[in-house]
Design an enzyme around this catalytic site. Structure first.
Site, PDB file in Angstrom:
ATOM      1  N   LYS A 184       0.884  -1.170   0.000  1.00 33.20           N
ATOM      2  CA  LYS A 184       0.000   0.000   0.000  1.00 33.20           C
ATOM      3  C   LYS A 184       0.919   1.215   0.000  1.00 33.20           C
ATOM      4  O   LYS A 184       1.548   1.543   1.014  1.00 33.20           O
ATOM      5  CB  LYS A 184      -0.898  -0.053   1.237  1.00 33.20           C
ATOM      6  CG  LYS A 184      -2.097   0.876   1.214  1.00 33.20           C
ATOM      7  CD  LYS A 184      -1.727   2.284   1.534  1.00 33.20           C
ATOM      8  CE  LYS A 184      -2.904   3.216   1.617  1.00 33.20           C
ATOM      9  NZ  LYS A 184      -2.472   4.612   1.671  1.00 33.20           N
ATOM     10  N   GLY A 241       3.573   4.322  11.090  1.00 29.89           N
ATOM     11  CA  GLY A 241       2.848   5.590  11.008  1.00 29.89           C
ATOM     12  C   GLY A 241       2.297   5.972  12.361  1.00 29.89           C
ATOM     13  O   GLY A 241       2.909   5.684  13.399  1.00 29.89           O
ATOM     14  N   SER A 242       1.111   6.592  12.339  1.00 31.88           N
ATOM     15  CA  SER A 242       0.555   7.144  13.583  1.00 31.88           C
ATOM     16  C   SER A 242      -0.038   6.042  14.460  1.00 31.88           C
ATOM     17  O   SER A 242      -0.444   4.978  13.970  1.00 31.88           O
ATOM     18  CB  SER A 242      -0.541   8.151  13.239  1.00 31.88           C
ATOM     19  OG  SER A 242      -1.613   7.480  12.598  1.00 31.88           O
ATOM     20  N   GLY A 245      -3.760   5.476  13.398  1.00 28.80           N
ATOM     21  CA  GLY A 245      -3.900   4.640  12.197  1.00 28.80           C
ATOM     22  C   GLY A 245      -3.505   3.200  12.488  1.00 28.80           C
ATOM     23  O   GLY A 245      -4.225   2.263  12.124  1.00 28.80           O
ATOM     24  N   GLU A 265       4.447  -0.103  13.865  1.00 31.27           N
ATOM     25  CA  GLU A 265       5.517   0.666  14.502  1.00 31.27           C
ATOM     26  C   GLU A 265       4.981   2.080  14.542  1.00 31.27           C
ATOM     27  O   GLU A 265       4.699   2.655  13.499  1.00 31.27           O
ATOM     28  CB  GLU A 265       6.777   0.530  13.646  1.00 31.27           C
ATOM     29  CG  GLU A 265       8.024   0.962  14.366  1.00 31.27           C
ATOM     30  CD  GLU A 265       8.471   2.322  13.910  1.00 31.27           C
ATOM     31  OE1 GLU A 265       7.999   3.308  14.531  1.00 31.27           O
ATOM     32  OE2 GLU A 265       9.261   2.420  12.961  1.00 31.27           O
ATOM     33  N   CYS A 302      11.405   8.082  13.624  1.00 35.93           N
ATOM     34  CA  CYS A 302      10.871   7.380  14.800  1.00 35.93           C
ATOM     35  C   CYS A 302      11.936   7.269  15.885  1.00 35.93           C
ATOM     36  O   CYS A 302      11.618   7.138  17.056  1.00 35.93           O
ATOM     37  CB  CYS A 302      10.361   6.016  14.408  1.00 35.93           C
ATOM     38  SG  CYS A 302      11.372   5.219  13.167  1.00 35.93           S
TER      39      CYS A 302
HETATM   40  P1  NAP Z   1      -0.652   7.658   9.099  1.00 38.57           P
HETATM   41  O1  NAP Z   1      -1.610   8.759   9.000  1.00 38.57           O
HETATM   42  O2  NAP Z   1      -0.804   6.739  10.246  1.00 38.57           O
HETATM   43  O3  NAP Z   1      -0.743   6.837   7.716  1.00 38.57           O
HETATM   44  C1  NAP Z   1       0.127   5.755   7.431  1.00 38.57           C
HETATM   45  C2  NAP Z   1      -0.506   4.894   6.337  1.00 38.57           C
HETATM   46  O4  NAP Z   1      -1.607   4.172   6.871  1.00 38.57           O
HETATM   47  C3  NAP Z   1      -1.066   5.675   5.165  1.00 38.57           C
HETATM   48  O5  NAP Z   1      -0.857   4.892   4.011  1.00 38.57           O
HETATM   49  C4  NAP Z   1      -2.538   5.790   5.466  1.00 38.57           C
HETATM   50  O6  NAP Z   1      -3.309   5.843   4.306  1.00 38.57           O
HETATM   51  C5  NAP Z   1      -2.805   4.477   6.185  1.00 38.57           C
HETATM   52  N1  NAP Z   1      -3.854   4.591   7.202  1.00 38.57           N
HETATM   53  C6  NAP Z   1      -3.786   5.339   8.330  1.00 38.57           C
HETATM   54  N2  NAP Z   1      -4.896   5.163   9.063  1.00 38.57           N
HETATM   55  C7  NAP Z   1      -5.677   4.303   8.394  1.00 38.57           C
HETATM   56  C8  NAP Z   1      -6.953   3.725   8.651  1.00 38.57           C
HETATM   57  N3  NAP Z   1      -7.647   4.021   9.766  1.00 38.57           N
HETATM   58  N4  NAP Z   1      -7.476   2.880   7.750  1.00 38.57           N
HETATM   59  C9  NAP Z   1      -6.791   2.576   6.623  1.00 38.57           C
HETATM   60  N5  NAP Z   1      -5.580   3.073   6.318  1.00 38.57           N
HETATM   61  C10 NAP Z   1      -5.014   3.938   7.191  1.00 38.57           C
HETATM   62  O7  NAP Z   1       0.837   8.171   9.149  1.00 38.57           O
HETATM   63  P2  NAP Z   1       1.608   9.296   8.307  1.00 38.57           P
HETATM   64  O8  NAP Z   1       0.735   9.787   7.207  1.00 38.57           O
HETATM   65  O9  NAP Z   1       2.885   8.710   7.921  1.00 38.57           O
HETATM   66  O10 NAP Z   1       1.903  10.454   9.347  1.00 38.57           O
HETATM   67  C11 NAP Z   1       0.954  10.957  10.256  1.00 38.57           C
HETATM   68  C12 NAP Z   1       1.546  10.979  11.662  1.00 38.57           C
HETATM   69  O11 NAP Z   1       2.028   9.685  12.000  1.00 38.57           O
HETATM   70  C13 NAP Z   1       2.780  11.872  11.850  1.00 38.57           C
HETATM   71  O12 NAP Z   1       2.435  13.197  12.110  1.00 38.57           O
HETATM   72  C14 NAP Z   1       3.479  11.236  13.021  1.00 38.57           C
HETATM   73  O13 NAP Z   1       2.942  11.697  14.218  1.00 38.57           O
HETATM   74  C15 NAP Z   1       3.150   9.774  12.866  1.00 38.57           C
HETATM   75  N6  NAP Z   1       4.273   8.991  12.299  1.00 38.57           N
HETATM   76  C16 NAP Z   1       5.093   8.376  13.167  1.00 38.57           C
HETATM   77  C17 NAP Z   1       6.162   7.627  12.681  1.00 38.57           C
HETATM   78  C18 NAP Z   1       7.069   6.915  13.625  1.00 38.57           C
HETATM   79  O14 NAP Z   1       7.876   6.155  13.153  1.00 38.57           O
HETATM   80  N7  NAP Z   1       6.982   7.117  14.908  1.00 38.57           N
HETATM   81  C19 NAP Z   1       6.403   7.530  11.307  1.00 38.57           C
HETATM   82  C20 NAP Z   1       5.547   8.195  10.434  1.00 38.57           C
HETATM   83  C21 NAP Z   1       4.484   8.913  10.959  1.00 38.57           C
HETATM   84  P3  NAP Z   1      -3.841   7.244   3.725  1.00 38.57           P
HETATM   85  O15 NAP Z   1      -2.681   8.183   3.702  1.00 38.57           O
HETATM   86  O16 NAP Z   1      -4.359   6.874   2.379  1.00 38.57           O
HETATM   87  O17 NAP Z   1      -4.901   7.672   4.675  1.00 38.57           O
END
Ligand code: NAP
Length: 525
Positions: A184, A241-242, A245, A265, A302
């Site tokens: 994805k 990611g978050s 999510g 993670e 991270c």
């Molecule tokens: P994200 O919003 O969690 O998204 C990551 C992936 O998962 C994207 O492909 C997203 O798809 C998908 N996704 C998220 N929630 C979903 C759900 N409920 N159902 C289906 N698919 C879902 O993370 P991000 O866009 O990378 O960044 C957002 C925040 O995550 C950052 O501000 C940060 O706080 C955190 N983050 C943390 C780390 C770490 O390693 N600690 C790394 C990256 C990000 P779509 O984009 O199509 O919605």
């Protein structure tokens, strides 16, 4: 490489079924060509069926064939490294040189996993020979090996758009284990994703493998991710990611009629504990090193060291001053996405509202999605009252916790949730205190670092990038390093089998010299 914007479902180029999107250049806040197709449930279903069709033949590849496939991917990434870094830079605002480094790291990871596959040790082949004379009951021949769990869905990370995205460590370890992959792609870097996807797809073709070994899908909302987690032919998921999510997908997978493992993670502040003797002897140096690491990749890592704890005393002011100097000298830099930038600004406010004092700021933002470096300080007593102060701020900010004494330091350490890493800066006179802190950290982290910083992370056999919740959803595994392959394996025991029917790693002859435990003795014979 020409970008078409298609979804890559097996060997097929699939046009949009759910509209299209363009990449955003976060530095200029403008869209970049070409449009990229968005898919939905039908594309996930097609990819999952192909992956399932591919499973048996891919899983049956010899270790040598599979390793050669991984090496082909590595060579393919190397061949496009510069072009890939340039496109990725446009889509992420990260510097080209850094992204070339990521491409090299991605290629290295595939080569490292090729070596893991050739060695065959990941199979954990174990043989308990028959004991027909054993009393009171004869023992049959028992042989165990680990096999791949099935097709897996991998969510590409936004923040490492090559080395933890399409051709990242998750993909390398899943393919090494023998799992077909449905990737994805993260919408933050669709062009970079397509380029990496095309390299993997070409390697599938050149290796003569079933087209379903790899597909790349993309969607315009949660539907596509949910469809992947729900699909009955998908047998495992990885996510970076978050926390919101990751946990939504984790919970969804547990509600399936047949729950599947989801390795997420999510979040970590990687606390750094500066103990008194180290603070007194080299406070300035530690502060400078910490601030340098926290600003790497605009703090969007991270493993960013985000919280520093020190007992107020000799060396404290020098440490603080060194950190302030680094932060103040930092220009504001483009963050990965508008969403990440917005969340960063919100989290800075959260810190202030919870009582942290802003003690330094970097240059003012110039671009609309620039992240301004920030340094905060707060009293240890306040952190004990407001645990939210120790939650992650994803971006170029850090918090110093001014601690009163050892008792308060240990109390705050106990308050932390699960972490990917924790660091102790110590001199020999600190060893006794470090020994008291260590068991608290062991219970909460996957990696404990002495006299260095949590970032960067080595990718090797002993690497651990994991930890208790909320760092991950399964503290027993790592998502970085060679042990990451274990997420995609499960054990099978073969009892009383004739040699002809046994798998490669368990036959009587072992010409490939695969490591095995035979009647309790390790050997490669
Ligand atoms: P994200 O919003 O969690 O998204 C990551 C992936 O998962 C994207 O492909 C997203 O798809 C998908 N996704 C998220 N929630 C979903 C759900 N409920 N159902 C289906 N698919 C879902 O993370 P991000 O866009 O990378 O960044 C957002 C925040 O995550 C950052 O501000 C940060 O706080 C955190 N983050 C943390 C780390 C770490 O390693 N600690 C790394 C990256 C990000 P779509 O984009 O199509 O919605």
């Amino acid at each position: 490489m020409k970008l078409t914007g298609h979804l890559l479902i097996g060997a097929e180029e699939v046009a949009a079924s759910a509209g299209s999107m363009k990449a955003l250049n976060p530095a200029t806040n403008s869209e970049i060509e070409p449009p990229f197709a968005l898919g939905g449930i039908a594309e996930v279903d097609r990819a999952a069926k192909l992956a399932d069709d591919a499973f048996d033949s891919y899983h049956d590849t010899s270790l040598a064939e599979r390793a050669a496939f991984l090496d082909r991917i590595a060579a393919g990434i190397d061949a496009i490294a510069q072009e890939l870094a340039q496109r990725t830079s446009l889509e992420t605002g990260l510097p080209v040189a850094q992204l070339e480094g990521e491409a090299a790291k991605a290629a290295t990871q595939f080569r490292q996993f090729a070596a893991v596959v050739r060695q065959g040790r990941f199979r954990q082949a174990t043989i308990d020979s028959a004991q027909p004379e054993r009393q009171p009951r004869a023992r049959m021949d028992h042989r165990m090996q680990k096999i791949a769990i099935g097709p897996v869905a991998i969510f590409g990370a936004s923040n490492f758009p090559i080395s933890y995205s399409v051709a990242g460590g998750d993909t390398a370890s899943a393919l090494a284990a023998g799992c077909p992959v449905i990737l994805k792609a993260h919408n933050a870097h669709p062009g970079a994703s397509e380029m990496q996807g095309r390299v993997i797809r070409q390697a599938v073709k050149d290796s003569g493998l079933h087209e379903g070994v790899f597909s790349l899908v993309r969607g315009g909302g949660n539907d596509i991710g949910e469809a992947l987690v729900d699909h009955p032919l998908v047998k495992g998921v990885t996510f970076t990611g978050s926390e919101v999510g990751g946990m939504a997908l984790f919970r969804r997978a547990q509600q399936r009629p047949d729950p599947i493992p989801v390795f997420t993670e999510m979040t970590s502040v990687n606390p750094t504990f500066v103990l008194p003797a180290a603070l007194a002897s080299r406070g300035g140096e530690i502060g400078d090193g910490f601030a340098e690491r926290m600003l790497v990749t605009v703090g969007q890592a991270c493993l960013k060291p985000a919280i520093l704890l020190a007992i107020h005393g000799q060396g404290y002011e020098e440490m603080k001053q060194a950190m302030r100097a680094r932060v103040q000298a930092m220009h504001a830099r483009t963050m990965l996405t508008p969403g990440i930038n917005t969340a960063y600004r919100r989290n800075l406010e959260r810190l202030s509202n919870a009582g942290a004092e802003r003690i330094a700021a970097g240059g003012d933002p110039q671009g609309v999605w620039d992240g301004q470096a920030m340094l905060f300080e707060v009293d240890g007593a306040r952190v004990l009252e407001s645990p939210s102060l120790s939650e992650e701020v994803f971006g170029p900010a850090a918090l110093i916790i001014r601690v009163k004494d050892e008792a308060q330091l240990l109390a705050i350490a106990k308050q932390f949730g699960g972490q990917l890493s924790a660091t102790m800066q110590i001199d020999p006179d600190d060893y006794a205190m470090a020994a008291r802190l260590l068991p608290i950290l062991e219970r909460r982290t996957g990696r404990i670092v002495i006299n260095a910083f949590s970032h960067p992370q080595e990718v090797s056999y002993a690497s651990i990038h994991g930890g208790p919740f909320p760092a991950t959803s399964d503290s027993r595994f790592t998502s970085v390093g060679m042990s990451a392959i274990e997420r995609f394996l499960r054990p099978v025991c073969y009892q009383g089998f004739p040699d002809k029917l046994l798998p490669e790693a368990l036959k009587h002859e072992n010409p490939a010299g695969i490591w095995r435990l035979t009647d309790e003795e390790p050997s490669t014979a």
